[in-house]
Enzyme design. Sequence first.
Site, PDB file in Angstrom:
ATOM      1  CD  GLU A  61       6.817  -0.393   0.804  1.00 20.01           C
ATOM      2  OE1 GLU A  61       7.280  -1.444   1.506  1.00 20.01           O
ATOM      3  OE2 GLU A  61       5.778  -0.234   0.222  1.00 20.01           O
ATOM      4  CB  CYS A  92       8.736  -1.094  -2.107  1.00 14.84           C
ATOM      5  SG  CYS A  92       6.889  -0.982  -2.748  1.00 14.84           S
TER       6      CYS A  92
END
Length: 164
Positions: A61, A92
């Site tokens: 991510e 993330c």
Amino acid sequence: MMTQDSSDATRFMRQAIALAYQGMAGGHGGPFGAVIVKDGEIVGQGHNRVLSSNDPTAHAEVTAIRDASKNLARFNLSDCEIYVNAMPCPMCMSAILWSRIGKVHYGAPVEAAEKIGFDDKAFYEQLAKPLEERDIPVVVVSECDAEALACLQSWIDNPSRIPY
């Protein structure tokens, strides 16, 4: 923000999964891939690169957010959506929140990552605890309180600051 239809969601999720396989095949890191989409087009992508970069923050991510921000030449991705093959870990998810991404699509749940040896669930549990109950001590250095606050105030006082 445009929401993707089912066929687009499947296509984007399959791309995230393909990126996860690509990263594993290259020895870059764990089985995670992500794509960032704006108006039906992929504007950023990435896979886990923790091992290849020796960077514990190089999750799929995060690498996808960095790619999208570079490609769009901006840090606010509020008109974008992210597709990731597993529920984002707390780090993330924080990066997603900081980048203001408008929607998260994920494949496997947190428990699936736990079953293959990733600590995501334990990290979520740690963050839910009060500071004094966490496994890693979190200690304020009160002797520097005034200096730390002055530093923050200097941000507010800076007429050329760019809020984010």
